[in-house]
Design an enzyme around this catalytic site. Sequence first.
Site, PDB file in Angstrom:
ATOM      1  CB  SER A   1      48.932  10.084  39.497  1.00 41.41           C
ATOM      2  OG  SER A   1      50.181   9.934  38.809  1.00 41.41           O
TER       3      SER A   1
ATOM      4  CE1 TYR B   1      51.761  12.335  41.713  1.00 38.69           C
ATOM      5  CE2 TYR B   1      50.828  14.264  42.789  1.00 38.69           C
ATOM      6  CZ  TYR B   1      50.903  13.400  41.702  1.00 38.69           C
ATOM      7  OH  TYR B   1      50.092  13.604  40.602  1.00 38.69           O
TER       8      TYR B   1
HETATM    9  N1  NDP Z   1      49.199  17.467  35.225  1.00 41.33           N
HETATM   10  C1  NDP Z   1      49.547  16.184  35.253  1.00 41.33           C
HETATM   11  O1  NDP Z   1      50.377  15.737  34.433  1.00 41.33           O
HETATM   12  C2  NDP Z   1      48.975  15.262  36.268  1.00 41.33           C
HETATM   13  C3  NDP Z   1      48.132  15.717  37.274  1.00 41.33           C
HETATM   14  N2  NDP Z   1      47.598  14.791  38.150  1.00 41.33           N
HETATM   15  C4  NDP Z   1      46.671  15.225  39.189  1.00 41.33           C
HETATM   16  O2  NDP Z   1      45.675  16.053  38.630  1.00 41.33           O
HETATM   17  C5  NDP Z   1      45.185  16.956  39.625  1.00 41.33           C
HETATM   18  C6  NDP Z   1      45.213  18.363  39.071  1.00 41.33           C
HETATM   19  O3  NDP Z   1      46.550  18.634  38.754  1.00 41.33           O
HETATM   20  P1  NDP Z   1      46.954  19.797  37.738  1.00 41.33           P
HETATM   21  O4  NDP Z   1      45.765  20.317  37.042  1.00 41.33           O
HETATM   22  O5  NDP Z   1      48.121  19.291  36.954  1.00 41.33           O
HETATM   23  O6  NDP Z   1      47.483  20.876  38.796  1.00 41.33           O
HETATM   24  P2  NDP Z   1      47.487  22.464  38.796  1.00 41.33           P
HETATM   25  O7  NDP Z   1      48.530  22.844  39.800  1.00 41.33           O
HETATM   26  O8  NDP Z   1      47.575  22.979  37.415  1.00 41.33           O
HETATM   27  O9  NDP Z   1      46.043  22.818  39.389  1.00 41.33           O
HETATM   28  C7  NDP Z   1      45.779  22.431  40.694  1.00 41.33           C
HETATM   29  C8  NDP Z   1      44.448  23.010  41.078  1.00 41.33           C
HETATM   30  O10 NDP Z   1      44.182  22.621  42.420  1.00 41.33           O
HETATM   31  C9  NDP Z   1      43.966  23.799  43.212  1.00 41.33           C
HETATM   32  N3  NDP Z   1      44.539  23.567  44.527  1.00 41.33           N
HETATM   33  C10 NDP Z   1      45.791  23.160  44.818  1.00 41.33           C
HETATM   34  N4  NDP Z   1      45.936  23.052  46.146  1.00 41.33           N
HETATM   35  C11 NDP Z   1      44.745  23.407  46.693  1.00 41.33           C
HETATM   36  C12 NDP Z   1      44.245  23.507  48.004  1.00 41.33           C
HETATM   37  N5  NDP Z   1      45.024  23.220  49.055  1.00 41.33           N
HETATM   38  N6  NDP Z   1      42.976  23.913  48.182  1.00 41.33           N
HETATM   39  C13 NDP Z   1      42.196  24.205  47.118  1.00 41.33           C
HETATM   40  N7  NDP Z   1      42.583  24.119  45.840  1.00 41.33           N
HETATM   41  C14 NDP Z   1      43.855  23.725  45.648  1.00 41.33           C
HETATM   42  C15 NDP Z   1      44.652  24.927  42.462  1.00 41.33           C
HETATM   43  O11 NDP Z   1      44.011  26.170  42.652  1.00 41.33           O
HETATM   44  P3  NDP Z   1      44.598  27.322  43.617  1.00 41.33           P
HETATM   45  O12 NDP Z   1      46.087  27.126  43.671  1.00 41.33           O
HETATM   46  O13 NDP Z   1      44.209  28.628  43.049  1.00 41.33           O
HETATM   47  O14 NDP Z   1      43.931  27.047  44.911  1.00 41.33           O
HETATM   48  C16 NDP Z   1      44.410  24.504  41.027  1.00 41.33           C
HETATM   49  O15 NDP Z   1      43.118  24.923  40.628  1.00 41.33           O
HETATM   50  C17 NDP Z   1      46.092  16.748  40.843  1.00 41.33           C
HETATM   51  O16 NDP Z   1      45.444  15.913  41.772  1.00 41.33           O
HETATM   52  C18 NDP Z   1      47.314  16.047  40.270  1.00 41.33           C
HETATM   53  O17 NDP Z   1      47.967  15.228  41.218  1.00 41.33           O
HETATM   54  C19 NDP Z   1      47.876  13.447  38.069  1.00 41.33           C
HETATM   55  C20 NDP Z   1      48.727  12.979  37.102  1.00 41.33           C
HETATM   56  C21 NDP Z   1      49.342  13.853  36.142  1.00 41.33           C
HETATM   57  C1  LIG Z   2      52.240  11.776  36.344  1.00 39.33           C
HETATM   58  C2  LIG Z   2      52.516  12.343  37.729  1.00 39.33           C
HETATM   59  O1  LIG Z   2      51.388  12.400  38.505  1.00 39.33           O
HETATM   60  C3  LIG Z   2      53.209  13.651  37.579  1.00 39.33           C
HETATM   61  O2  LIG Z   2      54.329  13.608  38.463  1.00 39.33           O
HETATM   62  C4  LIG Z   2      54.540  14.822  39.034  1.00 39.33           C
HETATM   63  O3  LIG Z   2      55.433  15.145  39.809  1.00 39.33           O
HETATM   64  C5  LIG Z   2      53.494  15.736  38.760  1.00 39.33           C
HETATM   65  O4  LIG Z   2      53.108  16.120  40.032  1.00 39.33           O
HETATM   66  C6  LIG Z   2      52.482  14.925  37.958  1.00 39.33           C
HETATM   67  O5  LIG Z   2      51.373  14.769  38.768  1.00 39.33           O
END
Ligand code: NDP
Ligand SMILES: C[C@H](O)[C@@H]1OC(=O)[C@H](O)[C@@H]1O
Length: 259
Positions: free
Chosen positions: A149, A162
């Site tokens: 991130s 985080y």
């Molecule tokens: N969206 C954003 O703006 C940003 C996102 N990120 C990073 O991108 C990645 C994806 O985030 P994002 O798509 O937004 O998140 P979402 O919450 O939309 O999706 C998260 C995914 O991870 C899975 N997941 C969560 N916890 C677990 C677990 N313990 N075991 C297995 N699967 C898990 C969920 O599936 P299920 O719950 O069904 O298991 C889901 O498929 C993360 O690492 C996040 O930190 C980084 C910066 C910005």
């Molecule tokens: C950009 C960051 O990662 C953003 O901050 C949050 O709290 C969300 O979890 C996104 O990941």
Amino acid sequence: MESYLPSFDLKGKTALITGATKGIGRAITIAYAEAGANLVIVSRSEEDLSNLKTQIQNDYQVKVVYVASSVTDISNITSKLDMMKETMPIDILVNNAGMNIRSEALNVTEEEWSQIIDTNMKSALFLSQYVARNLKERGAKGKIISISSVGGVTALRTGVVYAMTKAALIQMTKTLSLEWGKYGINVNAIGPWYFPTALTEELLKNEQYVQDIVDRTPLERIGKLEEIAGPAVFLASDASNYMTGQALMVDGGMTIYGF
Ligand SMILES: NC(=O)C1=CN([C@@H]2O[C@H](COP(=O)(O)OP(=O)(O)OC[C@H]3O[C@@H](n4cnc5c(N)ncnc54)[C@H](OP(=O)(O)O)[C@@H]3O)[C@@H](O)[C@H]2O)C=CC1
Ligand SMILES: C[C@H](O)[C@@H]1OC(=O)[C@H](O)[C@@H]1O
């Protein structure tokens, strides 16, 4: 004919994506299928995994298998991967699964710490280790991509634990790239700014919060999911074969914000 255009296709490769059923992971998964990769998809919901597998196999000529498991249960995942490693050896790993509990540092609890740390970091290291061991045994080249991130390189108001996990993924990327370069394994990270997913849905409903994001972003908008899938395909493909140990900020310019 002289040519310098590398291949971006992933045909014949097998990619494992954690958190494959929603948000960024889902976008990457579908983009990899479009690029021809066979897929091992991981999340906790058997129903979501089954539905995504059906959708992808209806749309693309690729093999899809799934593992319904928390990423914190490493042995459960690796025991299932052992059963498929002859038919679906992993060439590409995307450590995407992640979560956040947005507590201020004065209030964060040990329970929150454990949940965020385990989800965001534990599987990233131990699935990378599992895939690298298998690649080394096979003498095969591979790609490992971790979704960090901008919070891994700059201070955000979204939680100290985080941020620690996202910074750690970048340092893990550098260290693993140093150790595994000799095996032909490229290890890189992607640092997204805001993208519309379940993780950010509540934040992005707040108009002032979105305005704050825009004010800090040279491209003056949040990202589109296809704009994170592109760099993920690039890092999985031969086009990035001479890149390792890098963290690509996919952030609309946020991390270079000047004044
Ligand atoms: N969206 C954003 O703006 C940003 C996102 N990120 C990073 O991108 C990645 C994806 O985030 P994002 O798509 O937004 O998140 P979402 O919450 O939309 O999706 C998260 C995914 O991870 C899975 N997941 C969560 N916890 C677990 C677990 N313990 N075991 C297995 N699967 C898990 C969920 O599936 P299920 O719950 O069904 O298991 C889901 O498929 C993360 O690492 C996040 O930190 C980084 C910066 C910005
Ligand atoms: C950009 C960051 O990662 C953003 O901050 C949050 O709290 C969300 O979890 C996104 O990941």
